[in-house]
Design a protein around this motif. Structure first.
Motif, short mmCIF file in Angstrom:
data_model
loop_
_atom_site.label_atom_id
_atom_site.label_comp_id
_atom_site.label_asym_id
_atom_site.label_seq_id
_atom_site.Cartn_x
_atom_site.Cartn_y
_atom_site.Cartn_z
N GLN B 14 59.48 55.42 42.36
CA GLN B 14 59.52 55.53 40.90
C GLN B 14 58.14 55.78 40.32
O GLN B 14 57.97 56.60 39.42
N ASN B 83 57.11 47.13 37.42
CA ASN B 83 57.36 47.33 38.85
C ASN B 83 56.31 46.74 39.78
O ASN B 83 56.53 46.63 40.98
N THR B 474 68.13 47.40 43.74
CA THR B 474 69.10 48.25 43.02
C THR B 474 68.64 48.52 41.59
O THR B 474 68.87 49.61 41.06
N SER B 475 67.99 47.55 40.97
CA SER B 475 67.51 47.76 39.60
C SER B 475 66.51 48.91 39.56
O SER B 475 66.55 49.76 38.66
N VAL B 476 65.62 48.90 40.53
CA VAL B 476 64.61 49.96 40.55
C VAL B 476 65.26 51.29 40.89
O VAL B 476 64.89 52.34 40.34
N ILE B 478 68.25 52.23 40.12
CA ILE B 478 68.93 52.73 38.92
C ILE B 478 67.93 53.39 37.97
O ILE B 478 68.12 54.52 37.52
N THR B 479 66.81 52.69 37.71
CA THR B 479 65.86 53.28 36.77
C THR B 479 65.19 54.52 37.35
O THR B 479 64.86 55.44 36.63
N LEU B 482 67.50 57.31 36.59
CA LEU B 482 67.48 57.59 35.14
C LEU B 482 66.23 58.38 34.76
O LEU B 482 66.29 59.36 34.02
N PHE B 483 65.09 57.95 35.30
CA PHE B 483 63.85 58.67 35.04
C PHE B 483 63.94 60.10 35.57
O PHE B 483 63.55 61.05 34.90
N LEU B 486 66.14 62.19 33.31
CA LEU B 486 65.54 62.39 31.99
C LEU B 486 64.32 63.32 32.06
O LEU B 486 64.22 64.28 31.28
#
Lengths: 373, 509
Positions: B14, B83, B474-476, B478-479, B482-483, B486
């Protein structure tokens, strides 16, 4: 030079000031949610977008600066909250990424998604973005689910990583309060900055409705804060304990802050009144000053008088105070020297603002500028 | 608090994604702000309206680029918290300062005067407008200064001391952090690379106008300004690149070895001008690292240590250690690191129990081994070696392309001055084709800098595995997606808008 506690308090004041200036500047976001309420034609809308378009970067920078100051002065908060209430902060970031491009790309030919798309992005930024910031700030009063270990490394105890804050009515009310605040502030900004009579005629109603909603929420939030159980720490042992009506006590201990809050609220009210009764162009300056003072006090009360500024709901002793989460003495000292730049920056911002806003923006001006947003 | 590899990988992915996207926009801003400032100065000096039009045109393209650069930039600052929260605590006392100073000194300057630069043409005096344009250029470059002071410190941490009571590094000397030789060379190298990219951008687009036989006067003016600017800054880029490599040799020998694919160290070590790595090569075996290569003898010793006969340690030497050259092996360093970590734990425990004598002893042990603390968190010795192929190819791509840019500037400046540029079709095509190469070189540079220093978030002190936030992977994940969606969506819009504006051209402004 200064002792550590003085520096910690000084930095908490600066963080509070930046927070207050940011909340004032969110009139940009509020204005973004009014594009279809205050403007009925495309020309009117273009004027509103261009009026906000000259200020949005300042709001954005204020937010970044607020984050930067927290990082440098209260690194433990930065680590605990950002790395724990992950989804809330990420949500805020997404809402701000989409704002930056929306102004620049909205009117450009071949912008791929069309004008309405970028206006929707502005709306999301102005509503959801501000709401989430409000929720995040509210948790400074209501707390977060984190644990800090003996090496000051932290983790969140809920798998929802911050989203659980949305279940607390106080946090939600706080977020909505900021949304309505930014909306009537946005309307007052247009009153000051835009010369389109049809738009001006619609401002009064918008101010009344949004200020009314704001007021109800504000009274609820204030009452909750005054009567809630707060946390106090012992400055020598740093041990934290619960104290009922902690913030009410703090206001009684520091009557100057209570006075400042009252002045803030009254100034805000005066701004709104002269906007509604006299369509006064200068209304934003009064309401703006009122907002700055009020928010400043609400932040200060969290950091001073041995208060906890970020309570832990998972382990009360993990709670953050300006004393246990700040940078080192040396770093705070260095940063304090750097902070002499703050008034310099504020002065040139005021200077530029005045020279750029000597006259109000008109439909003709926007039409004749090929670079307009 | 140990992290799973999956979490660390997603966190790195990320951050890398954000950084690589951010860096698609920043270098152009760094350079183009100066180029438009120079052009506007020419306008104010000569009063020639054509210069004003030229300035305004490039400013328009700058704005499109600026907005998305800003959008991707904000996340990077906050991602240190979201993060890399352990990192934020362990080094925030030093690292937070330059970031805050960046905001105060640079961001406000940029954002305040940006509005004047764009909307102030008829609202403020000519002089104030020109001043604003210069302030935007200075502001954006100041911002680079502070962020690179922060980055330079990660590559070569100085000016601080570990405080066992707070379990973090604390700043001791701000000037040491600021004048960190690594930060200085990094700053100069990075901003000059931005100037070079902006020059390539201006020349390439102008060349396209010449190919289309339109806006020729505008194009020629732009090429002269950009080629001169590009030529001067390329030479500067070369010098600062040399200094950067020297700093890497001094402070990050493992990175240098990976950049050159050097396993078996030697005196008079050469630079591989061109080579293909053998993927079967492993640390410590006898295989030749290259399937084939062409080497410039002695060049690496000279580049790294400014001495043709200097010994350059290879990956194997650094791994196994060498008494002759005073190199400690990685396993030894790991041992010392583990001792340091254990001693810190013991110190905390004894202190809590009030056993000050034992606590003092543990502290002494900790201090004796503290320099290797980061190695104590590594799982196996091989973890201390970065990805060799990634480092090698990125480094060589960057250097190769940088050399080509220098040549291109010389040629375009010559033909623009002799007014023959429009006849040289081959050159015009080359100039257009070089724009994407400029971006590739930029990204390659950052890949060398960041991937090359793995596994370290802070060189030798803090591995990325220890630096990440304690959240679910999993949270990371997901983002991350999304990043990715986008940014890509915004990039598509940006490129389309940019191409359209180029097609419309300066006459349309």
């Amino acid at each position: 030079m200064f002792d550590l506690l003085t520096l910690q308090q000084y930095w908490w004041f600066l963080i509070s000031l930046l927070g207050a200036l940011f909340v004032f500047m969110t009139f940009v976001q509020g204005g973004q949610t009014l594009l279809y309420t205050l403007a009925k034609t495309e020309d009117e809308r273009n004027v509103l977008v261009n009026s906000l378009g000259r200020k949005w970067e300042l709001t954005f920078t204020m937010l970044v600066m607020f984050g930067g100051a927290l990082f440098a002065a209260m690194p433990l908060f930065y680590a605990v909250s950002f790395g724990g209430a992950y989804y809330v902060w990420m949500g805020i970031l997404f809402c701000f990424i989409i704002q930056a491009v929306a102004y620049e790309y909205r009117k450009k030919p071949d912008n791929f998604y069309g004008e309405r798309f970028y206006e929707t992005l502005l709306y999301i930024n102005g509503s959801l973005g501000i709401f989430l910031i409000g929720v995040a700030v509210a948790t400074l009063f209501s707390g977060g689910n984190f644990i800090v270990n003996e090496n000051n490394l932290s983790h969140w105890t809920m798998q929802s990583y911050g989203l659980e804050a949305l279940l607390n009515p106080f946090n939600v009310a706080f977020g909505l309060m900021l949304v309505f605040l930014s909306r009537f502030q946005g309307a007052l900004y247009f009153l000051n900055n835009v010369d389109v009579p049809t738009v001006t005629a619609r401002i009064k109603k918008v101010v009344i409705v949004n200020f009314g909603m704001f007021l109800i929420l504000f009274l609820y939030v204030l009452a909750t804060i005054l009567f809630m159980d707060g946390l106090r720490y012992d400055p020598d042992t740093l041990v934290v304990s619960v104290e009922s009506m902690k913030f009410l006590h703090s206001f009684m201990d520091m009557p100057a802050l209570a006075g400042l809050l009252l002045v803030g609220v009254l100034t805000l009210l005066y701004g709104v009144v002269i906007a509604v009764t006299k369509k006064a162009q200068k209304a934003i300056w009064f309401s703006g000053l009122g907002v700055i003072l009020t928010v400043l006090v609400l932040f200060l009360i969290l950091g001073l008088d041995a208060s906890v500024f970020y309570p832990s709901l998972a382990d009360i002793q993990s709670s953050l105070t300006i004393q246990n989460s700040s940078g080192s003495h040396y770093t705070l000292e260095v940063m304090s020297i750097v902070s002499v730049l703050v008034p310099v920056v504020l002065l040139y911002i005021i200077f530029v603002w005045r020279s750029m806003d000597k006259s109000q923006i008109t439909i003709d001006e926007v039409k004749s500028d090929p670079h307009h947003y | 608090m140990e992290h799973t590899d999956v979490l660390v990988d997603w966190s790195r992915a990320q951050f890398a994604l954000t950084a690589l996207y951010h860096w698609l926009f920043v270098p152009l801003t760094l350079g183009l702000t100066f180029i438009v400032a120079i052009m506007e100065t020419l306008y104010v000096k000569t009063g020639d309206e054509k210069w004003k039009q030229t300035t305004k045109y490039w400013m328009g393209l700058l704005a499109i680029n600026f907005a998305i650069g800003l959008a991707t930039g904000i996340i990077m600052e906050f991602e240190f918290g979201t993060n890399w929260s352990n990192y934020s605590w362990i080094v925030g006392d030093i690292f937070g300062a330059p970031l805050a100073i960046e905001g105060l000194m640079a961001f406000f300057m940029e954002s305040t005067f940006f509005a004047v630069m764009f909307f102030g043409w008829d609202k403020v005096s000519k002089k104030m407008h020109l001043t604003s344009t210069w302030l935007v250029a200075i502001g954006s470059n100041l911002s680079a200064l502070w962020i690179l002071v922060a980055n330079g410190w990660m590559q070569h941490p100085v000016g601080m001391k570990f405080n066992p009571d707070t379990a973090r590094n604390e700043m001791l000397n701000f000037w040491e952090v600021f004048f960190n030789p690594n930060a200085v060379s990094k700053f100069l190298h990075t901003i000059s690379s931005g100037y070079v990219l902006a020059s390539l951008f201006v020349i390439g687009i102008s060349a396209w106008y010449l190919l289309k036989k339109r806006d020729t006067q505008f194009a020629r003016r732009s090429i002269i300004v950009a080629s001169s600017f590009g030529l001067i800054t390329s030479l500067f880029l070369l010098t600062t690149g040399d200094e950067s490599a020297h700093q890497v040799a001094l402070n990050q020998p493992m990175k240098l070895a990976a950049m050159e694919g050097l396993y078996d160290g030697e005196k008079r070590a050469g630079i591989v001008a061109f080579g293909v790595l053998d993927t079967a090569k492993e640390i410590g075996d006898d295989l030749n690292p290259f399937l084939f290569s062409f080497e410039i003898p002695g060049a690496l010793s000279f580049l790294g240590y400014h001495d043709l006969n200097a010994f350059v340690p290879g990956i194997d030497n650094l791994m196994q250690g060498s008494e002759k050259y005073g190199i400690m092996s990685i396993p030894q360093k790991m041992q010392k690191g583990k001792t340091a970590v254990a001693a810190l734990g013991a110190y905390k425990k004894f202190k809590k129990e009030g056993n000050l004598v034992e606590a003092e002893k543990a502290l002494k042990t900790f201090e004796a081994n503290q320099a290797y603390m980061g190695y104590g968190y590594l799982k196996k010795p091989q973890d201390a070696v970065p990805d060799v192929a990634l480092s090698f190819y990125s480094f060589h791509t960057m250097v190769g392309l940088g050399t080509w840019f220098l040549v291109l500037f010389m040629v375009t400046l010559y033909y623009a001055m002799t007014n023959e540029m429009h006849n040289k079709k081959w050159l015009l095509y080359l100039a257009v084709a070089t724009i994407p190469l400029g971006y590739i070189a930029q990204e390659a540079g950052w890949i060398v800098a960041e991937a090359g220093r793995q596994p370290w978030a802070i060189q030798d002190l803090l591995p990325v595995g220890m630096a990440a936030s304690n959240i679910a992977s999993t949270s990371v994940m997901i983002t991350f997606w999304l990043f990715a969606v986008l940014f890509t969506a915004l990039l598509i819009a940006e490129v389309k808008i940019m191409l359209k504006q180029i097609k419309i051209g300066p006459e349309g402004h």
